[in-house]
Scaffold this active site. Structure first.
Site, PDB file in Angstrom:
ATOM      1  N   LYS A 193      -1.004   2.022  -2.727  1.00  0.00           N
ATOM      2  CA  LYS A 193       0.096   1.970  -1.759  1.00  0.00           C
ATOM      3  C   LYS A 193       1.402   1.737  -2.502  1.00  0.00           C
ATOM      4  O   LYS A 193       1.414   1.098  -3.562  1.00  0.00           O
ATOM      5  CB  LYS A 193      -0.119   0.813  -0.769  1.00  0.00           C
ATOM      6  CG  LYS A 193       0.649   0.960   0.544  1.00  0.00           C
ATOM      7  CD  LYS A 193      -0.159   1.720   1.592  1.00  0.00           C
ATOM      8  CE  LYS A 193       0.529   1.774   2.942  1.00  0.00           C
ATOM      9  NZ  LYS A 193      -0.364   2.294   3.981  1.00  0.00           N
TER      10      LYS A 193
ATOM     11  N   THR B   3      -3.848  10.126  13.727  1.00  0.00           N
ATOM     12  CA  THR B   3      -4.127   8.685  13.735  1.00  0.00           C
ATOM     13  C   THR B   3      -4.322   8.194  15.164  1.00  0.00           C
ATOM     14  O   THR B   3      -5.255   7.443  15.463  1.00  0.00           O
ATOM     15  CB  THR B   3      -2.976   7.912  13.055  1.00  0.00           C
ATOM     16  OG1 THR B   3      -2.816   8.408  11.728  1.00  0.00           O
ATOM     17  CG2 THR B   3      -3.264   6.418  13.013  1.00  0.00           C
TER      18      THR B   3
ATOM     19  N   GLY C 184       1.726   4.666  18.245  1.00  0.00           N
ATOM     20  CA  GLY C 184       1.571   3.944  19.507  1.00  0.00           C
ATOM     21  C   GLY C 184       1.985   4.770  20.720  1.00  0.00           C
ATOM     22  O   GLY C 184       1.330   4.712  21.772  1.00  0.00           O
TER      23      GLY C 184
END
Ligand code: NAI
Ligand code: PHE
Length: 355
Positions: free
Chosen positions: A78, A153, A187
């Site tokens: 990362k 996702t 979201g």
């Protein structure tokens, strides 16, 4: 402290500081056991370099587990770009300079680390990185990349929500109260999918514009500070990690947790507290792997969009396996998912490393 943060079990930590912009760059390679390390670039304003190192290390570790449990031929890494100010206060020229320096750093790793988008970076940022280095997933489609991973996702998180609700004895999402924290790229899509499935949506964000849009779509807004005290059937953290510590786990009024955020639980103890209260928690590195399927699947393995959807829908089956293992062994769902990931990472598992 930085000393503590550098005592880390991963394979490599790379840092660089740019005095002109006051930016510190961190790349952490957790593991190349299953292939080149991969994981996105996160840009944020951190309280200290130690915090940036810690975040990069935890996120890189989560990527290793995500790739392993998802059967992808990649390791975990990362990047964290520790900005001198919040992202929205960085002007365009400064941001371009920051991305160019980050790309130089990635290029020096010669393919041992492949980046992609994460919080505060998007496909056009990946396009900019790709002017300097080729080790970049998620460039825009027009520029030859797989584009945003957010939709995949969200689809995977939705599958995780359904599998978790079912296993917890809640049946389908129809008529269930689902609380989504964070109405961003992932979201927002999770809300749409859950609403289509008949769920009643409670939503929280810190961005008033996103709340207004959600409210106009008929969803109920919960103040961001009330999320952990708001009763719901299923809680979907889709903002930042570290949201559930042991104290939150002891009181959060929900039956199940399944969301997109990386590292939802602060530690293993929080998972045990949830388990003891009968709150079923989908391990995030299983639930949020749709983005990795989208990026690695299309850009490394030659999958088409249908392949990505099929593999992403399989997240529900992987979770069923995790839940069965956790019941059989009397361990938390997090520990069960770790067992599955570690079986593939173990030195004895040659099939994985050579495939
Ligand atoms: P995003 O930046 O598009 O959305 C995050 C949203 O959360 C924003 O709307 C922001 O205003 C909101 N937010 C921030 N702090 C909050 C708080 N305290 N309370 C409520 N809302 C808050 O990010 P994105 O891409 O949607 O990702 C969300 C999470 O999912 C991140 O943790 C990311 O690491 C993780 N993730 C994302 C993947 C992807 O493909 N985009 C893949 C795997 C994980
Ligand atoms: N940052 C996202 C994640 O945490 C998407 C990503 C996957 C980026 C794989 C790079 C590589 O899963």
């Amino acid at each position: 402290s930085i000393d503590d943060e550098l005592r880390w079990d991963g394979e490599l930590t790379v840092t660089r500081h740019d005095r002109e912009t006051g930016t510190t760059f961190v790349i952490r390679i957790d593991s190349t056991r299953l292939g080149p390390a991969s994981g996105g670039t996160r840009a944020a304003h951190y309280p200290s370099i130690g915090h940036a190192l810690a975040d990069a290390g935890k996120l890189a570790g989560a990527m290793t587990l995500k790739m392993a449990v998802s059967d992808l031929p990649m390791g975990g890494g990362k990047s964290v770009i520790a900005l001198p100010a919040p992202r929205n206060q960085i002007d365009a020229a400064t941001w371009t300079r920051i991305l160019d320096i980050h790309a130089e750093n990635i290029d020096k790793l010669e393919g041992n680390y492949w980046t992609g988008p994460d919080v505060n970076t998007n496909s056009s940022d990946m396009d900019q990185l790709s002017r300097t280095t080729k080790y970049v997933f998620g460039r825009s489609v027009g520029n030859g990349g797989a584009g945003s991973s957010a939709h995949a996702t969200a689809l995977g998180v939705f599958e995780a929500m359904k599998a978790t609700a079912r296993r917890r004895g809640l049946g389908t999402l129809d008529g269930r109260t689902v609380l989504v924290q964070g109405l961003g790229a992932v979201g927002g899509d999770v809300v749409r999918l859950a609403a289509q499935a008949g769920a009643r949506l409670l939503v929280a964000d810190t961005d008033p514009q996103r709340l207004e849009a959600a409210s106009l779509a008929g969803h109920t807004v919960v103040p961001a500070g009330e999320v952990l005290r708001t009763p719901c059937d299923l809680f979907a953290p889709c903002a930042m990690g570290g949201i559930i510590d042991s104290a939150a786990a002891a009181s959060i009024p929900t039956m199940a947790v399944a969301g997109a955020a990386n590292n939802i639980l602060t530690d293993a103890a929080a998972g045990e507290v949830l388990r003891d209260r009968g709150v079923l928690c989908a391990p995030d590195f299983v639930a949020n792997a749709g983005g990795a399927f989208h990026l690695v699947g299309q850009e490394v393995l030659g999958w088409n969009e249908d392949d990505v959807v099929e593999r992403t829908r399989g997240i529900g089956r992987t979770l069923d396996e995790v839940y069965s293992l956790s019941e059989e062994r009397g361990i938390t769902t997090e520990a069960a998912a770790l067992m599955l990931a570690r079986a593939r990472l173990s030195p004895a598992s040659t099939a994985a490393a050579t495939s």
